[in-house]
Design an enzyme around this catalytic site. Structure first.
Site, mmCIF file in Angstrom:
data_model
loop_
_atom_site.group_PDB
_atom_site.id
_atom_site.type_symbol
_atom_site.label_atom_id
_atom_site.label_comp_id
_atom_site.label_asym_id
_atom_site.label_seq_id
_atom_site.Cartn_x
_atom_site.Cartn_y
_atom_site.Cartn_z
ATOM 1 N N GLN A 541 1.293 2.989 5.653
ATOM 2 C CA GLN A 541 1.856 3.871 4.641
ATOM 3 C C GLN A 541 0.847 4.897 4.148
ATOM 4 O O GLN A 541 1.183 6.053 3.895
ATOM 5 C CB GLN A 541 2.374 3.050 3.451
ATOM 6 C CG GLN A 541 3.088 3.872 2.399
ATOM 7 C CD GLN A 541 4.323 4.566 2.938
ATOM 8 O OE1 GLN A 541 4.927 4.102 3.897
ATOM 9 N NE2 GLN A 541 4.694 5.676 2.336
ATOM 10 N N GLU A 542 -0.408 4.495 4.008
ATOM 11 C CA GLU A 542 -1.411 5.385 3.433
ATOM 12 C C GLU A 542 -1.840 6.482 4.405
ATOM 13 O O GLU A 542 -1.960 7.637 4.019
ATOM 14 C CB GLU A 542 -2.645 4.575 3.007
ATOM 15 C CG GLU A 542 -2.441 3.729 1.765
ATOM 16 C CD GLU A 542 -2.462 4.553 0.488
ATOM 17 O OE1 GLU A 542 -2.693 5.780 0.564
ATOM 18 O OE2 GLU A 542 -2.242 3.977 -0.586
#
Length: 671
Positions: A541-542
């Site tokens: 996600q990051e």
């Protein structure tokens, strides 16, 4: 002279010889037919075959096509050496027609690369020359033009003209400092951004209006809206460029959002497709005057799904009327969720049920269907209908077997799972189904890079427009290691493609959850006692597993750490360069997650929200009345006041669940 008549014995001998010949001929024909039948019966070779199977086919198969398929697949093995690749590919550049032409060109290219890598430059030159002579129009020849162009500059010029969007041409353009070529065909090529900005700044006075438009369009592709405006100067952008500029500015500061809204307001008053596109974008604008501007649009544009949906959210028109009229428009999907979410937060379960039933979940993309079904189950349970709730939650799992809502449905059903991240590969090879037999042939033979180069050349360097194209390009990009763009494209496709059943959706989810940097993240997991699946979930996600990515806020690396936070954890000063190391970033990110989990007493919702918004902000949300994190974490998450953190928390926890389940059999996940 008259011939003597044959004796009975001679006639008998000749007849016997003929019969023997006919028997041999028949046997030969039968053997040939049998061999052809066996060849056709054999299943095609793919990257799913083991190295031993491929080597056996390379040596023993009766079919030359199969022997070459095995050679190409062996050459694509990650651990194969240049010498091994050279050995496998010897003599495989045969064929000049159909798919054989494509595979022959690729075999020559790969053989040339293997010869170069194994210290045989003269052999490589011969192979490059043969490739260019026999297959001058095949995309593989772009690499030959690039390699031979080191000594013959005119070949580089041919490369830029003949294969303009090919990666070899983009590399040549970067070396030549050709910013205009890169702006037109490959603005995202590594190093292109610096060259585009430099050209705009240093040659502003000498650039033509057309060149400025081209450079600005390239910068827009890179998300550099303000720099694109600076590059244009006094040059008026085309309508298409204005649309793309506004799309970028909408993601910027409040001043940029206002600027975008004004730009879109002017465009939306035009006739034609640009006006409709501008109206749709304006309907998504958070600018204060956006609603007022929408009400001033021509009637034909006001009477459209995106505009009416935005006016419904503002309380100006009836949301139910919009949903009824445009049930298949994405604007209606988000309007439905906006109304349902408000009812859920107000604990008005019957109203939430009403909104959630406005659209047929079977017609929604799988992630949106899962969201709708989960909350229908929740609302039914709150109204005392446990049987219906369980039915909705089981449908949630079938609609999207992995992801956030599948996890929450299983928890609400009281079922447990022992899934853990597998040490093996998380997915098997699957056909690409690109509708181009040449590209599919390369993909099947493990030639992902060549398939990508052919796809890019075919597309002319243009970005995908339709969900199916996003899916294909996303798979190609992730296969060659471009996870930053590829995973984004796969996710975009998942929110627009129609449902394809549990098993089909499971395969899409597998593609969305690759496992990268296993060694680094496994070491960080063990050293800090943090679940490996959680580290994979956060990294996906990051940074989408892109260790050199830096956010607008200044966070860096695989797990997107702020330098100040990382320095405090490490006990020494660390800069962005240090944080681009996956091993160090993974270790520090795991240590930070461990701190957050400890502060949250192990609560995943609180810890992950804190990773995004900070523990201070999350701590203040714990004190709010009416939302119990321990008893109803799903509702607590929907009440998070930061939209970014709300979405982030669900995304990471959905990734976490998916990584823990990917090792499970399809039969178990799609019951």
């Amino acid at each position: 002279m008259a011939q003597r008549p044959l004796s009975a014995e001679q006639r008998q001998s000749l007849l016997g010889t003929a019969l023997i010949g006919l028997c041999c001929l028949g046997t030969g024909i039968a053997l040939a037919a049998g061999r052809q039948w066996l060849v056709q019966l054999a299943p095609p070779l793919t990257p799913n075959n083991s190295a031993a199977e491929l080597a056996r086919n390379r040596r023993q198969s009766l079919d030359p096509d199969r022997r070459r398929d095995a050679a190409l697949l062996l050459s694509a093995q990650p651990k194969s050496t240049p010498e091994e690749r050279r050995y496998w590919l010897q003599g495989q550049g045969w064929g000049n027609h159909g798919s054989n032409r494509v595979l022959a060109a690729i075999s020559l290219k790969r053989a040339a690369q293997a010869a170069q890598a194994s210290g045989r430059p003269q052999e490589a030159q011969v192979l490059w020359g043969e490739l260019l002579r026999r297959f001058p129009q095949e995309p593989a020849s772009a690499d030959a033009l690039y390699a031979l162009g080191r000594r013959q500059p005119k070949l580089r010029r041919t490369l830029l003209k003949r294969f303009a969007p090919h990666p070899a041409a983009l590399a040549a353009a970067l070396e030549a400092g050709d910013a205009l070529h890169l702006a037109r065909w490959g603005a995202r090529w590594p190093g292109a951004e610096t060259l585009l900005l430099q050209t705009c700044e240093e040659q502003q006075a000498t650039l033509s209006a057309e060149d400025k438009q081209l450079l600005a369009a390239g910068l827009v592709q890179l998300g550099r809206g303000q720099q694109a405006l600076n590059c244009l100067g006094e040059t008026a952008p085309t309508a298409e460029l204005q649309l793309r500029l506004a799309q970028i500015l909408l993601r910027g500061s409040r001043a940029q959002q206002t600027q975008a809204a004004e730009l879109l307001g002017r465009l939306a008053n035009r006739e034609g497709p640009e006006g409709f596109k501008a109206a749709r974008l304006l309907a998504q604008s958070p600018a204060p005057r956006a609603v007022e501007q929408l009400q001033q649009l021509p009637p034909s544009l006001q009477d459209s799904a995106p505009v009416q949906a935005r006016l419904a959210e503002a309380g100006i028109v009836d949301p139910a009327a919009v949903l009824s009229r445009w049930p298949n428009d994405p604007a209606s999907w988000e309007l439905q969720w906006s109304e349902a979410r408000q009812a859920l937060l107000q604990r008005d379960w019957s109203q939430a049920s009403r909104w959630l039933s406005q659209l047929n979940s079977a017609t929604l993309p799988a992630p949106l269907a899962a969201r709708q079904l989960f909350w229908q189950g929740w609302s039914a349970q709150q109204q005392g209908d446990q049987a219906s709730a369980e039915q909705f939650w089981r449908r949630t799992q079938r609609s999207q077997p992995l992801g956030y809502y599948s996890w929450r449905a299983q928890e609400r059903l009281g079922e447990t799972s022992n899934g853990e991240p597998s040490a093996e590969a998380l997915q098997f090879w699957q056909p690409l189904a690109s509708a181009d037999p040449r590209i599919d042939a390369l993909w099947q033979r493990g030639q992902a890079l060549e398939a990508w180069e052919s796809w890019r050349t075919k597309q002319g360097g243009k970005p995908p427009l339709h969900p199916e194209e996003f899916l294909i390009e996303g798979r190609l990009r992730t296969a060659i290691g471009d996870d930053w763009t590829g995973l984004g494209q796969l996710e975009r496709a998942s929110f627009r493609l129609p449902q394809i059943g549990c098993r089909g959706q499971l395969e899409r989810e597998r593609q969305l959850h690759p496992r990268r940097f296993s060694a680094e993240l496994s070491a960080a997991s063990q050293a800090n006692g943090v679940d490996l699946a959680l580290l994979l979930a956060v990294a996906k996600q990051e940074s989408r597993f892109s260790p050199t990515v830096r956010s607008v806020a200044g966070a860096s690396g695989l797990l997107q750490l702020m330098p100040a936070t990382a320095s405090e954890l490490a006990g020494e000063s660390l800069d962005h360069q240090a944080l681009s190391d996956p091993e160090r970033n993974g270790a520090l990110g795991a240590a930070y997650l461990k701190q957050l989990l400890s502060g949250a007493a192990g609560n995943l919702f609180q810890a992950i929200a804190s990773y995004n918004a900070g523990p201070g902000a999350v701590g203040s949300w714990l004190k709010r009345e009416g939302f119990d994190l321990q008893r109803e974490p799903e509702l607590w998450t929907e009440a998070i006041p930061y939209p970014e953190t709300r979405l982030y928390t669900k995304k990471v926890l959905g990734n976490y669940w998916s990584y823990r389940q990917l090792g499970q059999r399809a039969e178990d996940l799609c019951r």
